[in-house]
Design a protein around this motif. Structure first.
Motif, PDB file in Angstrom:
ATOM      1  N   UNK A  33     -10.837 -21.647  -3.844  1.00  0.00           N
ATOM      2  CA  UNK A  33     -11.770 -20.625  -4.337  1.00  0.00           C
ATOM      3  C   UNK A  33     -13.223 -21.100  -4.343  1.00  0.00           C
ATOM      4  N   UNK A  34     -13.480 -22.289  -3.749  1.00  0.00           N
ATOM      5  CA  UNK A  34     -14.835 -22.821  -3.625  1.00  0.00           C
ATOM      6  C   UNK A  34     -15.455 -23.108  -4.989  1.00  0.00           C
ATOM      7  N   UNK A  38     -17.796 -29.885 -10.808  1.00  0.00           N
ATOM      8  CA  UNK A  38     -17.342 -29.847 -12.197  1.00  0.00           C
ATOM      9  C   UNK A  38     -16.133 -28.936 -12.338  1.00  0.00           C
ATOM     10  N   UNK A  39     -16.151 -27.809 -11.635  1.00  0.00           N
ATOM     11  CA  UNK A  39     -15.034 -26.875 -11.703  1.00  0.00           C
ATOM     12  C   UNK A  39     -13.743 -27.480 -11.190  1.00  0.00           C
ATOM     13  N   UNK A  40     -13.840 -28.196 -10.063  1.00  0.00           N
ATOM     14  CA  UNK A  40     -12.648 -28.829  -9.498  1.00  0.00           C
ATOM     15  C   UNK A  40     -12.102 -29.889 -10.454  1.00  0.00           C
ATOM     16  N   UNK A 142      -6.217 -19.280 -16.265  1.00  0.00           N
ATOM     17  CA  UNK A 142      -7.211 -18.718 -17.183  1.00  0.00           C
ATOM     18  C   UNK A 142      -8.614 -19.132 -16.776  1.00  0.00           C
ATOM     19  N   UNK A 143      -8.796 -20.429 -16.495  1.00  0.00           N
ATOM     20  CA  UNK A 143     -10.113 -20.930 -16.082  1.00  0.00           C
ATOM     21  C   UNK A 143     -10.554 -20.294 -14.765  1.00  0.00           C
ATOM     22  N   UNK A 144      -9.609 -20.081 -13.864  1.00  0.00           N
ATOM     23  CA  UNK A 144      -9.920 -19.524 -12.545  1.00  0.00           C
ATOM     24  C   UNK A 144     -10.099 -18.012 -12.565  1.00  0.00           C
ATOM     25  N   UNK A 145      -9.817 -17.375 -13.703  1.00  0.00           N
ATOM     26  CA  UNK A 145      -9.930 -15.926 -13.772  1.00  0.00           C
ATOM     27  C   UNK A 145      -8.848 -15.210 -13.000  1.00  0.00           C
ATOM     28  N   UNK A 146      -7.707 -15.881 -12.820  1.00  0.00           N
ATOM     29  CA  UNK A 146      -6.591 -15.302 -12.081  1.00  0.00           C
ATOM     30  C   UNK A 146      -5.510 -14.814 -13.043  1.00  0.00           C
ATOM     31  N   UNK A 147      -4.696 -13.854 -12.632  1.00  0.00           N
ATOM     32  CA  UNK A 147      -3.558 -13.465 -13.468  1.00  0.00           C
ATOM     33  C   UNK A 147      -2.646 -14.663 -13.695  1.00  0.00           C
ATOM     34  N   UNK A 148      -2.149 -14.811 -14.908  1.00  0.00           N
ATOM     35  CA  UNK A 148      -1.280 -15.954 -15.222  1.00  0.00           C
ATOM     36  C   UNK A 148       0.016 -15.827 -14.429  1.00  0.00           C
ATOM     37  N   UNK A 149       0.292 -16.819 -13.608  1.00  0.00           N
ATOM     38  CA  UNK A 149       1.393 -16.744 -12.644  1.00  0.00           C
ATOM     39  C   UNK A 149       2.753 -16.557 -13.290  1.00  0.00           C
TER      40      UNK A 149
END
Length: 220
Positions: A33-34, A38-40, A142-149
């Motif tokens: 997701x680029x 710090x994010x990685x 959650x951090x990535x803003x994705x639906x929880x798998x």
């Protein structure tokens, strides 16, 4: 769980290996997701330490991730190592599925073993093992803003951990060496999780299962 668990132990190197695999998986997945540096690193740390923190909290313990600096150092080093490899080997990101499967299996087994060592009953040990296995992924989503798998139809994640955890505690009731039970459960979790990611195996939606039950025609 009985006296058969009297020799059960959780070597620190296995816990650190689980953290490294989780951090590698998190870092490799965060690159797609680029995310910035710090994010990685944040995703790598959460994937590496999140499951163990959840496990220790459920057991009423102070998380070892904050009492032993080698745990955080391992997660950061694995995240940095993953990013460095990605700069020279673009195919590294394709190993995401393998590291994800390895981390899931290691966190499941370590979680079950530690729960047993601290006196958890069978159901509690399985619950803690599965929670430890998927905890880092929940933080990542959650951090990535994705639906929880784990709460959506998709690849076998919590389901693979559950199968492996139940298999592990079942094997430990048999006169088998601890290492044999660990290796068998580990292989099953890795195999199911990796094949699910690689071949696109999907869990069933609750609505579909209910519809089949009401019609009385569940298919294998």
């Amino acid at each position: 769980m009985g006296d058969e668990y009297g020799l059960l132990q959780v070597p620190a190197w296995i816990d650190l290996l689980a953290i490294a695999a989780g951090a590698l998986s998190g870092a490799a997945g965060a690159v797609r997701p680029r995310f910035d540096l710090i994010g990685v690193l944040l995703v790598a740390i959460l994937m590496g330490l999140g499951g163990g923190i959840i496990r220790d909290v459920l057991l009423g313990l102070r998380p070892v991730a904050v009492t032993n600096q080698s745990y955080l150092i391992t997660a950061v080093a694995a995240g940095l190592g993953s990013m460095l490899l990605l700069t020279v080997m673009t195919r590294w990101v394709q190993l995401f599925s393998l590291f994800d499967a390895l981390a899931l299996a290691l966190f499941t087994i370590v979680g079950v073993e530690k729960a047993v060592l601290y006196g958890a009953p069978v159901a509690g040990a399985v619950f803690i093992g599965v929670s430890a296995a998927v905890g880092g992924g929940v933080f990542r989503d959650i951090i990535s803003g994705q639906p929880v798998e784990i709460v959506r139809r998709g690849s076998w994640n919590a389901a693979a951990a559950l199968v492996g955890a139940v298999l592990f505690v079942a094997l430990r009731t048999l006169p088998l060496p601890v290492a044999a039970a660990e290796a068998t459960a580990f292989a099953v979790i890795v195999g199911v999780r990796y094949c699910s990611l690689h071949f696109g195996w999907q869990t069933a939606e609750a609505g579909d299962l209910l519809a089949k039950v009401t019609r009385g025609r569940i298919t294998p």
